[in-house]
Design a protein around this motif. Structure first.
Motif, PDB file in Angstrom:
ATOM      1  N   ARG A  65     -24.257 -15.621  67.319  1.00 26.02           N
ATOM      2  CA  ARG A  65     -24.307 -16.132  65.947  1.00 26.02           C
ATOM      3  C   ARG A  65     -24.741 -15.042  64.977  1.00 26.02           C
ATOM      4  NH1 ARG A  65     -28.659 -20.461  63.420  1.00 26.02           N
ATOM      5  NH2 ARG A  65     -27.988 -20.182  61.262  1.00 26.02           N
ATOM      6  N   LYS A  66     -25.660 -14.181  65.433  1.00 31.65           N
ATOM      7  CA  LYS A  66     -26.158 -13.082  64.598  1.00 31.65           C
ATOM      8  C   LYS A  66     -25.260 -11.846  64.676  1.00 31.65           C
ATOM      9  CE  LYS A  66     -29.781 -15.198  63.037  1.00 31.65           C
ATOM     10  NZ  LYS A  66     -29.873 -15.542  61.590  1.00 31.65           N
ATOM     11  N   ASN A  67     -24.147 -11.960  65.420  1.00 29.06           N
ATOM     12  CA  ASN A  67     -23.206 -10.845  65.555  1.00 29.06           C
ATOM     13  C   ASN A  67     -23.884  -9.629  66.176  1.00 29.06           C
ATOM     14  OD1 ASN A  67     -20.632  -9.722  65.257  1.00 29.06           O
ATOM     15  ND2 ASN A  67     -21.099  -8.866  63.247  1.00 29.06           N
ATOM     16  N   ASN A  68     -24.747  -9.876  67.174  1.00 27.01           N
ATOM     17  CA  ASN A  68     -25.529  -8.836  67.835  1.00 27.01           C
ATOM     18  C   ASN A  68     -24.916  -8.517  69.190  1.00 27.01           C
ATOM     19  OD1 ASN A  68     -27.593  -7.399  69.321  1.00 27.01           O
ATOM     20  ND2 ASN A  68     -29.081  -8.138  67.840  1.00 27.01           N
ATOM     21  N   VAL A  69     -24.654  -7.225  69.448  1.00 28.65           N
ATOM     22  CA  VAL A  69     -23.989  -6.813  70.683  1.00 28.65           C
ATOM     23  C   VAL A  69     -24.799  -7.152  71.932  1.00 28.65           C
ATOM     24  CG1 VAL A  69     -24.974  -4.493  70.743  1.00 28.65           C
ATOM     25  CG2 VAL A  69     -22.705  -4.895  71.735  1.00 28.65           C
ATOM     26  N   LEU A  70     -26.108  -7.379  71.785  1.00 29.52           N
ATOM     27  CA  LEU A  70     -26.947  -7.726  72.931  1.00 29.52           C
ATOM     28  C   LEU A  70     -26.588  -9.083  73.529  1.00 29.52           C
ATOM     29  CD1 LEU A  70     -30.465  -6.472  71.753  1.00 29.52           C
ATOM     30  CD2 LEU A  70     -28.901  -5.391  73.371  1.00 29.52           C
ATOM     31  N   LEU A  71     -25.705  -9.822  72.856  1.00 31.01           N
ATOM     32  CA  LEU A  71     -25.249 -11.091  73.416  1.00 31.01           C
ATOM     33  C   LEU A  71     -24.595 -10.876  74.777  1.00 31.01           C
ATOM     34  CD1 LEU A  71     -21.898 -12.068  73.288  1.00 31.01           C
ATOM     35  CD2 LEU A  71     -22.317 -11.336  70.942  1.00 31.01           C
ATOM     36  N   TYR A  72     -23.956  -9.712  74.972  1.00 29.56           N
ATOM     37  CA  TYR A  72     -23.228  -9.485  76.214  1.00 29.56           C
ATOM     38  C   TYR A  72     -24.130  -9.250  77.425  1.00 29.56           C
ATOM     39  CZ  TYR A  72     -18.799  -9.735  73.822  1.00 29.56           C
ATOM     40  OH  TYR A  72     -17.714 -10.195  73.114  1.00 29.56           O
ATOM     41  N   PRO A  73     -25.145  -8.361  77.358  1.00 22.13           N
ATOM     42  CA  PRO A  73     -26.026  -8.258  78.528  1.00 22.13           C
ATOM     43  C   PRO A  73     -26.767  -9.553  78.824  1.00 22.13           C
ATOM     44  CG  PRO A  73     -26.853  -6.952  76.682  1.00 22.13           C
ATOM     45  CD  PRO A  73     -25.456  -7.345  76.336  1.00 22.13           C
ATOM     46  N   ALA A  74     -27.164 -10.288  77.771  1.00 18.66           N
ATOM     47  CA  ALA A  74     -27.820 -11.580  77.990  1.00 18.66           C
ATOM     48  C   ALA A  74     -26.861 -12.542  78.673  1.00 18.66           C
ATOM     49  CB  ALA A  74     -28.292 -12.160  76.658  1.00 18.66           C
ATOM     50  N   GLY A  75     -25.616 -12.547  78.202  1.00 14.02           N
ATOM     51  CA  GLY A  75     -24.616 -13.438  78.789  1.00 14.02           C
ATOM     52  C   GLY A  75     -24.305 -13.093  80.232  1.00 14.02           C
ATOM     53  N   ILE A  76     -24.249 -11.802  80.543  1.00 13.50           N
ATOM     54  CA  ILE A  76     -23.930 -11.377  81.915  1.00 13.50           C
ATOM     55  C   ILE A  76     -25.006 -11.851  82.888  1.00 13.50           C
ATOM     56  CG2 ILE A  76     -23.779  -9.344  83.410  1.00 13.50           C
ATOM     57  CD1 ILE A  76     -22.311  -7.942  81.070  1.00 13.50           C
ATOM     58  N   ILE A  77     -26.272 -11.753  82.485  1.00  5.41           N
ATOM     59  CA  ILE A  77     -27.363 -12.226  83.349  1.00  5.41           C
ATOM     60  C   ILE A  77     -27.235 -13.731  83.574  1.00  5.41           C
ATOM     61  CG2 ILE A  77     -29.860 -12.542  83.541  1.00  5.41           C
ATOM     62  CD1 ILE A  77     -30.190  -9.940  81.936  1.00  5.41           C
ATOM     63  N   GLY A  78     -26.982 -14.468  82.482  1.00  8.77           N
ATOM     64  CA  GLY A  78     -26.825 -15.912  82.601  1.00  8.77           C
ATOM     65  C   GLY A  78     -25.632 -16.302  83.463  1.00  8.77           C
ATOM     66  N   ILE A  79     -24.534 -15.574  83.324  1.00  8.12           N
ATOM     67  CA  ILE A  79     -23.323 -15.852  84.106  1.00  8.12           C
ATOM     68  C   ILE A  79     -23.567 -15.629  85.595  1.00  8.12           C
ATOM     69  CG2 ILE A  79     -20.998 -14.998  84.602  1.00  8.12           C
ATOM     70  CD1 ILE A  79     -20.794 -14.447  81.534  1.00  8.12           C
ATOM     71  N   LEU A  80     -24.228 -14.523  85.935  1.00  6.41           N
ATOM     72  CA  LEU A  80     -24.498 -14.227  87.343  1.00  6.41           C
ATOM     73  C   LEU A  80     -25.403 -15.282  87.965  1.00  6.41           C
ATOM     74  CD1 LEU A  80     -24.996 -10.343  87.174  1.00  6.41           C
ATOM     75  CD2 LEU A  80     -23.039 -11.583  88.121  1.00  6.41           C
ATOM     76  N   CYS A  81     -26.439 -15.685  87.235  1.00  3.41           N
ATOM     77  CA  CYS A  81     -27.336 -16.731  87.745  1.00  3.41           C
ATOM     78  C   CYS A  81     -26.591 -18.052  87.900  1.00  3.41           C
ATOM     79  CB  CYS A  81     -28.527 -16.915  86.801  1.00  3.41           C
ATOM     80  SG  CYS A  81     -29.657 -15.507  86.722  1.00  3.41           S
ATOM     81  N   GLY A  82     -25.800 -18.400  86.883  1.00  4.53           N
ATOM     82  CA  GLY A  82     -25.041 -19.634  86.947  1.00  4.53           C
ATOM     83  C   GLY A  82     -24.007 -19.623  88.055  1.00  4.53           C
ATOM     84  N   GLY A  83     -23.415 -18.456  88.310  1.00  2.00           N
ATOM     85  CA  GLY A  83     -22.425 -18.348  89.367  1.00  2.00           C
ATOM     86  C   GLY A  83     -22.995 -18.672  90.733  1.00  2.00           C
ATOM     87  N   PHE A  84     -24.189 -18.185  91.024  1.00  2.00           N
ATOM     88  CA  PHE A  84     -24.833 -18.494  92.292  1.00  2.00           C
ATOM     89  C   PHE A  84     -25.088 -19.995  92.429  1.00  2.00           C
ATOM     90  CE2 PHE A  84     -26.170 -13.946  92.141  1.00  2.00           C
ATOM     91  CZ  PHE A  84     -25.663 -13.567  93.370  1.00  2.00           C
ATOM     92  N   LEU A  85     -25.495 -20.624  91.326  1.00  2.00           N
ATOM     93  CA  LEU A  85     -25.748 -22.065  91.349  1.00  2.00           C
ATOM     94  C   LEU A  85     -24.470 -22.856  91.589  1.00  2.00           C
ATOM     95  CD1 LEU A  85     -28.192 -22.267  88.301  1.00  2.00           C
ATOM     96  CD2 LEU A  85     -28.805 -22.623  90.702  1.00  2.00           C
ATOM     97  N   LEU A  86     -23.374 -22.428  90.964  1.00  2.00           N
ATOM     98  CA  LEU A  86     -22.109 -23.137  91.110  1.00  2.00           C
ATOM     99  C   LEU A  86     -21.535 -23.003  92.519  1.00  2.00           C
ATOM    100  CD1 LEU A  86     -20.503 -22.181  87.686  1.00  2.00           C
ATOM    101  CD2 LEU A  86     -21.315 -24.444  88.377  1.00  2.00           C
ATOM    102  N   ILE A  87     -21.681 -21.816  93.100  1.00  2.00           N
ATOM    103  CA  ILE A  87     -21.219 -21.628  94.482  1.00  2.00           C
ATOM    104  C   ILE A  87     -22.022 -22.516  95.422  1.00  2.00           C
ATOM    105  CG2 ILE A  87     -21.107 -19.999  96.402  1.00  2.00           C
ATOM    106  CD1 ILE A  87     -20.513 -17.804  94.351  1.00  2.00           C
ATOM    107  N   ASP A  88     -23.324 -22.570  95.188  1.00  2.00           N
ATOM    108  CA  ASP A  88     -24.191 -23.403  96.019  1.00  2.00           C
ATOM    109  C   ASP A  88     -23.820 -24.877  95.901  1.00  2.00           C
ATOM    110  OD1 ASP A  88     -26.595 -23.690  97.738  1.00  2.00           O
ATOM    111  OD2 ASP A  88     -27.389 -24.770  95.998  1.00  2.00           O
ATOM    112  N   ALA A  89     -23.361 -25.283  94.698  1.00  2.00           N
ATOM    113  CA  ALA A  89     -22.970 -26.673  94.465  1.00  2.00           C
ATOM    114  C   ALA A  89     -21.520 -26.946  94.848  1.00  2.00           C
ATOM    115  CB  ALA A  89     -23.183 -27.031  92.997  1.00  2.00           C
TER     116      ALA A  89
END
Length: 208
Positions: free
Chosen positions: A36-60
């Protein structure tokens, strides 16, 4: 009575939520706020969230959603590279989609919908293949536009969110549905912020 049962279910889900899921949610929210703030740091934050979420989805055993997260990961890396490589020259700024962008976006959304529906209906036991495929394909289109810094990314992402909210309720994932509702609201403000910045730059260009 039903409302109390729903509230109790929500509290139970919160109490049973694993640390990894909290981390995934926290970084997912951070990504949207930074976007929303047009900040490039959205991508490293998103990558961490995606990796964590991916492990949860595989487990489910939610393999279709895992595939969507894989796409998010690729587009996040691509978007991070694009933003960083062009940020110095200012070449990559918020713009509206042109005719070619719109054509590609619709191809991603419709093609992805058909592809995912085929996979879900033929190779999984999904009981909501049409809706599940639609949520993922519109999110694909939105992520592609976000990487290109196109204003319309917020519209496509919120189309996905709008359908995902009742879908998650249907699956009794109440906590995740509330998170998606929050992301939906933030995306509305993200669209307004990006549009304001775009209009401001266009007005400056006219006065030069």
């Amino acid at each position: 009575m039903e409302s109390f049962m729903d509230f109790d279910l929500l509290l139970q889900q919160i109490q049973e939520t694993r640390l990894l899921e909290w981390i995934a949610v926290a970084f997912g929210v951070t990504e949207v706020l930074l976007a929303r703030k047009n900040n490039v740091l959205l991508y490293p934050a998103g990558i961490i969230g995606i990796l964590c979420g991916g492990f949860l989805l595989i487990d489910a055993k939610l393999y279709a959603e895992t595939l969507l997260h894989g796409y998010y990961l690729v587009m996040s890396i691509y978007g991070w590279i694009m933003w960083k490589s062009k940020s110095q020259s200012g070449a990559l700024k918020i713009t509206k989609s042109n005719t070619n962008d719109k054509r590609i976006t619709w191809m991603i959304a419709l093609g992805g919908w058909g592809f995912l529906y085929f996979i879900l209906s033929q190779f999984t036991d999904s009981d909501v293949p049409v809706i599940d495929a639609f949520v993922s394909s519109t999110a694909w289109a939105g992520m592609w536009l976000l990487a290109k810094r196109k204003l319309e990314n917020w519209i496509w992402l919120n189309v996905s969110n709008l359908v995902a909210i009742p879908l998650l309720f249907h699956k009794q994932l109440i906590l995740m549905s509330f998170l998606t509702l929050f992301l939906f609201i933030v995306a509305i403000f993200g669209y307004l912020d990006w549009k304001k910045e775009l209009n401001s730059r266009e007005n400056e260009f006219r006065t030069v």
